[in-house]
Motif scaffolding. Structure first.
Motif, PDB file in Angstrom:
ATOM      1  N   UNK A  25       8.243  -6.247  -3.942  1.00 44.60           N
ATOM      2  CA  UNK A  25       9.203  -5.179  -4.185  1.00 44.60           C
ATOM      3  C   UNK A  25       8.894  -4.419  -5.470  1.00 44.60           C
ATOM      4  N   UNK A  26       8.588  -5.131  -6.543  1.00 46.77           N
ATOM      5  CA  UNK A  26       8.322  -4.454  -7.820  1.00 46.77           C
ATOM      6  C   UNK A  26       7.070  -3.590  -7.736  1.00 46.77           C
ATOM      7  N   UNK A  27       6.099  -4.006  -6.916  1.00 45.06           N
ATOM      8  CA  UNK A  27       4.878  -3.214  -6.758  1.00 45.06           C
ATOM      9  C   UNK A  27       5.093  -2.042  -5.806  1.00 45.06           C
ATOM     10  N   UNK A  28       6.080  -2.161  -4.909  1.00 47.67           N
ATOM     11  CA  UNK A  28       6.412  -1.070  -3.987  1.00 47.67           C
ATOM     12  C   UNK A  28       6.734   0.215  -4.750  1.00 47.67           C
ATOM     13  N   UNK A  29       7.366   0.087  -5.899  1.00 43.66           N
ATOM     14  CA  UNK A  29       7.777   1.266  -6.649  1.00 43.66           C
ATOM     15  C   UNK A  29       6.600   2.018  -7.269  1.00 43.66           C
ATOM     16  N   UNK A  30       5.436   1.369  -7.375  1.00 41.11           N
ATOM     17  CA  UNK A  30       4.336   1.911  -8.169  1.00 41.11           C
ATOM     18  C   UNK A  30       3.319   2.700  -7.333  1.00 41.11           C
ATOM     19  N   UNK A  31       3.775   3.746  -6.698  1.00 42.08           N
ATOM     20  CA  UNK A  31       2.885   4.626  -5.945  1.00 42.08           C
ATOM     21  C   UNK A  31       1.851   5.304  -6.840  1.00 42.08           C
ATOM     22  N   UNK A  53      -2.667  11.862  -6.526  1.00 40.24           N
ATOM     23  CA  UNK A  53      -1.975  12.749  -7.461  1.00 40.24           C
ATOM     24  C   UNK A  53      -0.550  12.314  -7.771  1.00 40.24           C
ATOM     25  N   UNK A  54      -0.214  11.080  -7.465  1.00 39.87           N
ATOM     26  CA  UNK A  54       1.106  10.552  -7.839  1.00 39.87           C
ATOM     27  C   UNK A  54       1.038  10.055  -9.279  1.00 39.87           C
ATOM     28  N   UNK A  55       2.044  10.414 -10.071  1.00 39.13           N
ATOM     29  CA  UNK A  55       1.994  10.122 -11.503  1.00 39.13           C
ATOM     30  C   UNK A  55       3.175   9.310 -12.019  1.00 39.13           C
ATOM     31  N   UNK A  56       4.179   9.083 -11.195  1.00 38.68           N
ATOM     32  CA  UNK A  56       5.361   8.338 -11.647  1.00 38.68           C
ATOM     33  C   UNK A  56       5.795   7.343 -10.578  1.00 38.68           C
ATOM     34  N   UNK A  57       6.479   6.269 -10.988  1.00 38.06           N
ATOM     35  CA  UNK A  57       6.966   5.282 -10.008  1.00 38.06           C
ATOM     36  C   UNK A  57       8.105   5.837  -9.151  1.00 38.06           C
ATOM     37  N   UNK A  58       8.406   5.137  -8.091  1.00 33.58           N
ATOM     38  CA  UNK A  58       9.576   5.419  -7.255  1.00 33.58           C
ATOM     39  C   UNK A  58      10.797   4.829  -7.952  1.00 33.58           C
ATOM     40  N   UNK A  59      11.859   5.596  -8.079  1.00 35.51           N
ATOM     41  CA  UNK A  59      13.030   5.091  -8.800  1.00 35.51           C
ATOM     42  C   UNK A  59      14.152   4.626  -7.884  1.00 35.51           C
ATOM     43  N   UNK A  77       0.851  -1.186   0.000  1.00 31.52           N
ATOM     44  CA  UNK A  77       0.000   0.000   0.000  1.00 31.52           C
ATOM     45  C   UNK A  77       0.892   1.243   0.000  1.00 31.52           C
ATOM     46  N   UNK A  78       0.302   2.365  -0.353  1.00 35.11           N
ATOM     47  CA  UNK A  78       1.043   3.635  -0.368  1.00 35.11           C
ATOM     48  C   UNK A  78       0.200   4.693   0.343  1.00 35.11           C
ATOM     49  N   UNK A  79       0.130   4.559   1.662  1.00 32.00           N
ATOM     50  CA  UNK A  79      -0.759   5.380   2.474  1.00 32.00           C
ATOM     51  C   UNK A  79      -0.098   6.631   3.030  1.00 32.00           C
ATOM     52  N   UNK A  80       1.224   6.697   3.023  1.00 30.66           N
ATOM     53  CA  UNK A  80       1.930   7.831   3.624  1.00 30.66           C
ATOM     54  C   UNK A  80       3.041   8.304   2.691  1.00 30.66           C
TER      55      UNK A  80
END
Length: 445
Positions: free
Chosen positions: A391-397, A350-356, A333-336
């Motif tokens: 892990x791969x899904x963690x990047x996809x905020x 309003x997040x539009x790009x992955x975490x790099x 999840x990406x709650x914070x």
């Protein structure tokens, strides 16, 4: 000569002997009928069948050691609650098996890599062209205008993920049942798979047959089905209704997958998941042998371990060796937003790009849970393939519906004025991240 002697003797039998024999025969037939009725009584079930309708819980049932426990539903309550006794299922004492297939090798780890923007090959289908799309996941339909989340491709380090091929996937499924079993995240992966595959099947040769909690997509040409079974805790629980499952008190049978296994045991390819439902506070345990509805209470992680052990016991002792069984790790999840943008107070809105940052790991993914799953599934050896999507899904905020989905409850003015307050940062937009989970499944099939 023997037959003649026997007939001669029979002619001189006294009548009383004949009547006595008739009485004995009648007694034998009566006893045989009684035994047959006992074997047909569900209360004497041997555990291989599941009874959908059990005697009302308000009735006092006689004590029978082989009695089928009452079915848990959303009306089930505990008569009393005690501390967890430390009781474990059989599987907890089993010895570890050989290392299982993880989809990794010394040469390449399919789950370690980065997201690459690819608006040539992706998305793999159009949201509006899939008649089975869920309003919970149809982000563009519900107002999301930035479609960048649809164009990211997963690129493992040092190797390539097998390219998606819809016809090849259908050939893999020909004559088979593919079943996803778990919670709403697994349901999202199931919808993704249906949308990935349905376009090549003529409309009159495909159908969707909802039969809650089991929903089935059929493709006549391939004699194949893609199914979803709602079983958020894997074991039987009072949350097994796919619609009415928001309960203040969560009760489960930590030692029984019988109810759900009766549905999934005939599938050829099984994809399991469970995670988020264990992060909502303590869980009540109602063991199958408990007849007075005395529950034990345990924290979410401990209860999940018991459920995983019951599931693993089924895999180890009941699953056909020819079945292909996958376990999907936790969906983050990406709650914070402060976790990827220090100082901010938002979430995935309003997040539009992955975490790099490839070392990123958010609090939405619980490491103790990962380690527990690793321990339990590790005992199954090659019986289970793990799809490590965490892990791969963690990047996809950027991949969550946020506010761009159908909400089942009306939103008030205060919520509407603060979009982050009602953003869905748990599920995933489609097309999107779950499509890559299915590409991984395709790769390892």
């Amino acid at each position: 000569m023997m037959v003649q002697r026997w007939n001669k003797k029979r002619a001189h039998f006294p009548l009383i002997v004949f009547l006595f024999g008739l009485f004995i025969l009648s007694s034998i037939l009566y006893n045989e009928l009684s035994i047959r009725q006992i074997h047909q009584n569900p209360d004497h079930d041997d555990g291989h069948r599941y009874q959908d309708s059990i005697t009302s819980t308000t009735m006092k049932l006689p004590s029978r050691p082989n009695r089928v426990p009452e079915v848990l539903d959303r009306f089930t309550t505990c008569n009393s609650t005690v501390k967890y006794s430390g009781r474990k299922g059989w599987w907890a004492d089993s010895k570890p098996g050989p290392d299982r297939r993880r989809g990794t090798s010394e040469r390449c780890d399919m789950f370690s890599g980065k997201w690459v923007f690819d608006n040539t090959s992706y998305p793999l289908y159009n949201e509006s062209h899939c008649p089975y799309m869920s309003d919970q996941l149809a982000c563009h339909k519900h107002g999301r205008s930035d479609l960048g989340y649809q164009y990211w491709r997963w690129q493992p380090h040092y190797c390539n993920l097998k390219r998606w091929n819809v016809n090849e996937m259908w050939e893999k499924l020909r004559g088979k049942r593919l079943m996803f079993v778990g919670d709403s995240l697994n349901r999202g992966q199931w919808i993704s798979m249906v949308c990935l595959l349905q376009s090549v099947i003529p409309a009159d040769k495909r159908s969707m047959s909802p039969n809650a909690p089991l929903t089935i997509f059929r493709a006549e040409e391939y004699n194949a089905t893609i199914e979803f079974l709602w079983a958020p805790l894997l074991v039987e629980s009072n949350s097994d209704d796919p619609v009415n499952h928001r309960l203040d008190e969560r009760i489960m049978r930590p030692d029984s997958v019988l109810k759900h296994a009766s549905q999934w045991e005939h599938a050829d390819i099984l994809v399991f998941n469970t995670y988020l439902w264990w992060r909502q506070g303590p869980v009540k345990l109602l063991w199958s042998t408990e007849e007075n509805r005395v529950c034990e209470e345990l924290d979410g992680l401990g209860a999940m371990e018991l459920a995983m052990e019951a599931w693993a016991n089924w895999v180890a002792t009941k699953a056909n060796p020819l079945k292909k069984i996958f376990f999907v790790t936790m969906s983050p999840t990406h709650l914070w937003s402060r976790e990827w943008k220090p100082g901010s107070e938002g979430n995935c809105y309003d997040e539009k790009t992955p975490i790099d940052d490839e070392s990123y790991w958010g609090s939405g993914s619980d490491l103790p849970t990962m380690h527990m799953v690793e321990k339990v599934v590790g005992r199954l050896g090659s019986k289970v393939t793990v799809l490590n999507i965490t892990q791969l899904s963690e990047y996809r905020k950027d991949g969550h519906p946020s506010i761009y989905r159908k909400f089942w409850e009306a939103l008030g003015p205060k919520q509407l004025s603060n979009p982050a307050s009602y953003s869905d940062c748990i599920h995933w937009c489609l097309p999107g991240v779950p499509d890559v989970w299915n590409e991984l499944l395709f790769h390892f099939l």
